[in-house]
Design an enzyme around this catalytic site. Structure first.
Site, PDB file in Angstrom:
ATOM      1  N   LEU A   1       7.995  -3.597 -16.536  1.00  0.00           N
ATOM      2  CA  LEU A   1       8.621  -2.286 -16.554  1.00  0.00           C
ATOM      3  C   LEU A   1       7.539  -1.263 -16.868  1.00  0.00           C
ATOM      4  O   LEU A   1       6.642  -1.534 -17.670  1.00  0.00           O
ATOM      5  CB  LEU A   1       9.714  -2.205 -17.627  1.00  0.00           C
ATOM      6  CG  LEU A   1      10.943  -3.109 -17.460  1.00  0.00           C
ATOM      7  CD1 LEU A   1      11.903  -2.901 -18.631  1.00  0.00           C
ATOM      8  CD2 LEU A   1      11.660  -2.847 -16.141  1.00  0.00           C
ATOM      9  N   ASP A   2       7.641  -0.084 -16.242  1.00  0.00           N
ATOM     10  CA  ASP A   2       6.689   0.978 -16.551  1.00  0.00           C
ATOM     11  C   ASP A   2       6.762   1.318 -18.037  1.00  0.00           C
ATOM     12  O   ASP A   2       7.791   1.120 -18.693  1.00  0.00           O
ATOM     13  CB  ASP A   2       7.013   2.236 -15.737  1.00  0.00           C
ATOM     14  CG  ASP A   2       6.753   2.044 -14.255  1.00  0.00           C
ATOM     15  OD1 ASP A   2       5.857   1.254 -13.902  1.00  0.00           O
ATOM     16  OD2 ASP A   2       7.462   2.687 -13.455  1.00  0.00           O
ATOM     17  N   ARG A   3       5.677   1.873 -18.557  1.00  0.00           N
ATOM     18  CA  ARG A   3       5.621   2.237 -19.977  1.00  0.00           C
ATOM     19  C   ARG A   3       6.833   3.070 -20.398  1.00  0.00           C
ATOM     20  O   ARG A   3       7.444   2.822 -21.441  1.00  0.00           O
ATOM     21  CB  ARG A   3       4.339   3.029 -20.263  1.00  0.00           C
ATOM     22  CG  ARG A   3       4.210   3.463 -21.725  1.00  0.00           C
ATOM     23  CD  ARG A   3       3.297   4.657 -21.874  1.00  0.00           C
ATOM     24  NE  ARG A   3       1.906   4.331 -21.635  1.00  0.00           N
ATOM     25  CZ  ARG A   3       1.035   3.968 -22.575  1.00  0.00           C
ATOM     26  NH1 ARG A   3       1.429   3.884 -23.826  1.00  0.00           N
ATOM     27  NH2 ARG A   3      -0.206   3.717 -22.269  1.00  0.00           N
TER      28      ARG A   3
ATOM     29  N   ARG B   1      11.240   5.461  -8.409  1.00  0.00           N
ATOM     30  CA  ARG B   1      10.611   6.757  -8.626  1.00  0.00           C
ATOM     31  C   ARG B   1      10.237   7.424  -7.304  1.00  0.00           C
ATOM     32  O   ARG B   1      10.458   8.632  -7.107  1.00  0.00           O
ATOM     33  CB  ARG B   1       9.380   6.591  -9.518  1.00  0.00           C
ATOM     34  CG  ARG B   1       9.722   6.034 -10.895  1.00  0.00           C
ATOM     35  CD  ARG B   1       8.501   5.556 -11.664  1.00  0.00           C
ATOM     36  NE  ARG B   1       7.607   6.657 -12.001  1.00  0.00           N
ATOM     37  CZ  ARG B   1       6.449   6.505 -12.625  1.00  0.00           C
ATOM     38  NH1 ARG B   1       6.048   5.284 -12.981  1.00  0.00           N
ATOM     39  NH2 ARG B   1       5.703   7.557 -12.906  1.00  0.00           N
TER      40      ARG B   1
END
Length: 322
Positions: free
Chosen positions: A157-159, A258
């Site tokens: 998962l992205d930060r 995104r």
């Protein structure tokens, strides 16, 4: 196969950060104190300092919480030491639970570990990163039982994305999950807070994703030029400024949601990299709410679901901050 629901209500682990106490036993086996004179990683410092102790024994001491830096137990091999730091080596085995920062264990067995990751925490460090990550913390967790235990990255998962993610606890399981990911994963549902009022209550975005030289993903205007990405969405709530969406992935490409939200003209709130202009919730409005998958060795379908972050609902009660 009917999904087997797991509530996953694992408790946050607690930890006493106090310095090791002196006791009658300590007088017989006193703690060793060392002052750091030059920058070094913790394991390297210990190996150079504790010349009478073998490498594996030093690693075991780290895993068991016997090494303190400035009064706090440290377990990470690459913890960065600086001149002036004090390192204490405790002779006693200190059985302590290691704290999880920005993480909560939802489920664990001999093959996998499922966690809830908060926004702001890296899943895995890059080659230039030395900060705390989900990977480092879960590695320390499994090494509490055995210092040679390892974990393996299955997905990330992205930060700034919160939610459910999974690690494998051995390489065989990791390879099985990665090789059969599309078949074994039954559901990946995200909650996305996006800018603007979406007109269509449901929709599907399909494109071919590519990565630029600056590591930014984008949709190619040409068919078959890149990786096929398919995103489905359903509107949960909307107003003039924001829309709250339930997003289901048919494919799991890097930054897929995104990019597709930007393509739709409704970038994810707080996602400046992909066109967002608002910062109303102080983080990126993306949350991995549901992960359902076929267990790699048991065969049963397991489902892990989390609540929608409360901050995602705030924009529907107040005027947004530009």
């Amino acid at each position: 196969m009917k999904n087997k629901q797991r509530s996953g209500q694992g408790q946050q682990q607690s930890y006493n950060k106090s310095k090791p106490n002196a006791s009658h036993h300590d007088k017989q086996t006193p703690n060793k104190h060392y002052t750091v004179n030059e920058s070094s990683e913790l394991l390297a410092f210990l190996l150079n300092t504790l010349t009478n102790i073998g490498r594996n024994s030093v690693k075991s001491m780290l895993a068991r919480g016997q090494i303190f830096v400035n009064g706090r137990a440290e377990t990470a091999y690459n913890f960065p030491l600086q001149p002036g730091h004090t390192v204490i080596v405790s002779k006693d085995k200190i059985e302590e639970e290691i704290p999880l920062i920005g993480l909560r264990i939802m489920y664990e067995d001999e093959d996998i570990i499922v966690v809830y990751k908060e926004a702001g925490l890296l899943s895995v460090a890059s080659s230039k990163e030395t900060e705390l990550t989900a990977y480092r913390q879960i590695t320390a967790h499994v090494r509490e039982k055995n210092p040679i235990n390892r974990i393996f990255v299955v997905h990330r998962l992205d930060r700034d994305t919160s939610g459910v993610m999974m690690f494998a606890k051995n390489e065989e399981v990791k390879l099985k999950l990665q090789d059969s990911w599309q078949d074994m994963v039954k559901e990946r549902t995200y909650i996305a807070l996006v800018e603007g009022k979406i007109k269509k209550p449901t929709g599907t975005i399909t494109s071919w994703l590519k990565e630029s030289s600056t590591l930014r993903m984008y949709s190619s205007p040409y068919a078959n030029d890149g990786q096929l990405a398919i995103t489905n969405y359903t509107t949960i709530q909307t107003n003039s400024y924001f829309s709250l969406l339930e997003v289901n992935l048919e494919t799991g490409r890097k930054n897929q949601i995104r990019v597709h939200m930007q393509d739709l003209g409704h970038p994810v709130a707080g996602d400046k990299k992909y066109g967002a202009k608002t910062k109303t919730i102080g983080r990126m409005g993306l949350h991995a709410q549901v992960l359902a998958f076929e267990h790699p060795t048991k065969g049963e379908v397991m489902t892990f679901k989390t609540e929608i972050p409360k901050t995602f609902l705030h924009p529907f009660r107040a005027t947004p901050t530009k």
